[in-house]
Design a protein around this motif. Structure first.
Motif, PDB file in Angstrom:
ATOM      1  N   HIS B   4       0.829  -1.210   0.000  1.00 54.35           N
ATOM      2  CA  HIS B   4       0.000   0.000   0.000  1.00 54.35           C
ATOM      3  C   HIS B   4       0.863   1.260   0.000  1.00 54.35           C
ATOM      4  N   LEU B   6       3.771   1.496  -1.304  1.00 50.55           N
ATOM      5  CA  LEU B   6       4.295   1.606  -2.665  1.00 50.55           C
ATOM      6  C   LEU B   6       3.238   2.194  -3.601  1.00 50.55           C
ATOM      7  N   SER B   7       1.998   1.774  -3.416  1.00 49.88           N
ATOM      8  CA  SER B   7       0.916   2.298  -4.257  1.00 49.88           C
ATOM      9  C   SER B   7       0.774   3.796  -4.068  1.00 49.88           C
ATOM     10  N   LEU B   8       0.789   4.217  -2.824  1.00 46.37           N
ATOM     11  CA  LEU B   8       0.648   5.650  -2.552  1.00 46.37           C
ATOM     12  C   LEU B   8       1.819   6.437  -3.117  1.00 46.37           C
ATOM     13  N   LEU B  11       1.266   6.857  -6.780  1.00 42.84           N
ATOM     14  CA  LEU B  11       0.192   7.833  -6.985  1.00 42.84           C
ATOM     15  C   LEU B  11       0.704   9.254  -6.770  1.00 42.84           C
ATOM     16  N   ALA B  14       2.958  10.395  -9.547  1.00 38.78           N
ATOM     17  CA  ALA B  14       2.233  10.716 -10.778  1.00 38.78           C
ATOM     18  C   ALA B  14       1.516  12.048 -10.667  1.00 38.78           C
ATOM     19  N   LEU B  15       1.001  12.339  -9.493  1.00 31.84           N
ATOM     20  CA  LEU B  15       0.208  13.552  -9.325  1.00 31.84           C
ATOM     21  C   LEU B  15       1.065  14.793  -9.133  1.00 31.84           C
ATOM     22  N   PRO B  17       3.854  16.310 -10.437  1.00 33.27           N
ATOM     23  CA  PRO B  17       4.191  17.266 -11.500  1.00 33.27           C
ATOM     24  C   PRO B  17       2.966  17.988 -12.044  1.00 33.27           C
ATOM     25  N   ALA B  18       1.869  17.265 -12.185  1.00 30.56           N
ATOM     26  CA  ALA B  18       0.676  17.894 -12.728  1.00 30.56           C
ATOM     27  C   ALA B  18       0.142  18.950 -11.782  1.00 30.56           C
ATOM     28  N   ARG B  26       9.710  27.722 -12.174  1.00 31.65           N
ATOM     29  CA  ARG B  26      10.664  28.789 -12.540  1.00 31.65           C
ATOM     30  C   ARG B  26      10.714  29.886 -11.482  1.00 31.65           C
ATOM     31  N   GLU B  54      -1.497  28.164 -21.512  1.00 33.43           N
ATOM     32  CA  GLU B  54      -0.160  28.606 -21.939  1.00 33.43           C
ATOM     33  C   GLU B  54       0.139  30.020 -21.456  1.00 33.43           C
TER      34      GLU B  54
END
Lengths: 199, 231
Positions: B4, B6-8, B11, B14-15, B17-18, B26, B54
């Motif tokens: 668990h 590892l799953s977190l 997750l 993945a989240l 950078p977005a 910058r 943009e």
């Protein structure tokens, strides 16, 4: 029927069932031959795959892993959409622009040459929205005979604002380029349009 | 349990950078945390209001310019907020527009161009981009041409659907004329009249409008950087 008579009948039936069955030796050969001659139904890989996918069966999946996979897929779709939107407006060629920086296209980025004539300068730097207005990021190189400073910078399509910084302290606009409005910080700056409609 | 965790971790990786937004990194080390948070909030609000994502990068760049110039945090935030508002107004005036057009239109508003002029420019070139025309319009104003006159000249050119090369040439000629001592408004009006008189799509009415005497009277005609007019 007496009880004794019933036992005799059952005993006779049991003996008959226990006795070995005599099979015609040719029967097995006939069966094999018949199977050999009958067409074997062929199942393609696609049909097998579809059957494997469509066949209902219980699947054990952790909700946590499912959520993680869903988030990764969403991020991938989002990034692909952003990339598509950005590349969608990339031009294939750049027409030459009179005056201002010289622009040359290469893939998504366009090489833009910035030139300043500053004979008495010890150093010239290029600052703009493409390099975070960092005075140490993009120095211009002097020509062999001195006086002419230049640098080429790959820029993404769009409108870019920039200035030259002479001797590390004097900000001046590009004399040959379009002028930008005051940026609220008292900075004289110039504009270059990069891409299909270069300026 | 380890699975668990590892799953977190996957997750979160993945989240992250977005959520952070690449353009905002910058700002790291260039502005203080409070300024950074304010700029991110302004950019997020602008994006939620419908500005292309943009353009958030342009807001970040404006903050970085302020940082490079040693501006106070409050001044940086004000400049970024003001730019975001102009971008919103520009988008509203232009209607459907590319980010580069919104960017150029926001700067046109900065020098005093009216939103109505942006709408008229879009109407004059419904299928063409207006970014070049706007950049040249701002350039003319920056060189001393009154904004009303510059707007009329650029609109007159747009109505004849001239190509980008005409705008390029106009800007160069006017700059050269001013550099040689011509009054900005006279240089701009004369050069535009020449374009309209010789252009294929020109009409006498348009040529008359860009050379109307009212355009070159009652305005400051002192070249930028030149000596002040005599009293």
């Amino acid at each position: 029927m007496s009880e004794r008579r019933e036992f005799d009948v059952i005993d006779a039936a049991a003996r008959t069932l226990r006795s070995p069955v005599v099979v015609d030796p040719a029967a097995k050969q006939r069966l094999v031959a018949a199977l050999r001659d009958s067409p074997v139904p062929r199942v393609g890989a696609g049909r097998r795959a579809w059957h494997w996918i469509a066949r209902p069966r219980p699947v054990m999946v952790s909700p946590l892993w499912t959520a993680a996979a869903a988030v990764l897929i969403m991020i991938g779709v989002f990034r692909a959409a952003i990339g598509w939107e950005r590349t969608g407006e990339q031009p294939a060629a750049v027409p030459p622009a009179p005056g201002g920086p010289a622009v040359a296209a290469a893939s998504n980025l366009h090489a833009v040459q910035f030139v300043l004539v500053a004979p008495g300068a010890a150093s010239v730097a290029l600052v703009g929205d493409f390099n975070g207005w960092d005075t140490g990021e993009t120095p211009l190189a002097p020509s062999a005979s001195g006086g002419l400073w230049s640098v080429e910078v790959p820029l993404a399509p769009g409108r870019h604002v920039y200035s030259f910084v002479v001797d590390g302290r004097r900000w001046i606009p590009d004399p040959s380029a379009a002028r930008a409005p005051d940026s609220d910080f008292g900075t004289p700056s110039s504009v270059v349009l990069v891409g299909e409609r270069s300026l | 349990m380890r699975r668990h965790v590892l799953s977190l971790a996957v997750l979160a990786a993945a989240l992250a950078p977005a959520a952070a937004g690449a353009q905002f990194t910058r700002l790291d080390g260039r502005v203080d945390e409070g300024t950074r948070s304010a700029i991110v909030a302004i950019a997020d609000s602008a994006t939620l209001a419908g500005l292309p994502a943009e353009l958030a990068d342009k807001l970040v760049s404006r903050a970085l310019l302020g940082a490079s110039r040693g501006a106070a945090p409050g001044a940086i935030i004000d400049a970024v907020r003001s730019l975001a508002q102009r971008m919103g107004s520009a988008q509203q005036a232009l209607g459907p527009a590319r980010p580069v057009e919104i960017d150029a239109a926001a700067e046109a508003l900065r020098v005093g161009v009216q939103p109505l002029t942006l709408s008229q420019l879009r109407s004059a070139q419904p299928r063409g981009a207006v970014d070049v025309a706007l950049v040249v319009l701002v350039d003319l104003v920056q060189r001393g041409v009154p904004v009303d006159t510059a707007s009329r000249l650029i609109l007159a050119l747009a109505e004849t659907r001239v190509g980008d090369g005409v705008y390029h040439a106009l800007r160069e000629h006017v700059a050269r004329d001013i550099g040689a001592g011509a009054l900005p408004v006279v240089a701009a009006a004369t050069r535009t009249r020449g374009v309209l008189a010789t252009g294929a799509a020109t009409t006498a009415d348009q040529a008359e409008r860009v050379a109307a005497p009212g355009d070159i009277t009652g305005v400051s005609t002192r070249p930028r950087g030149g000596p002040p007019p005599p009293p």
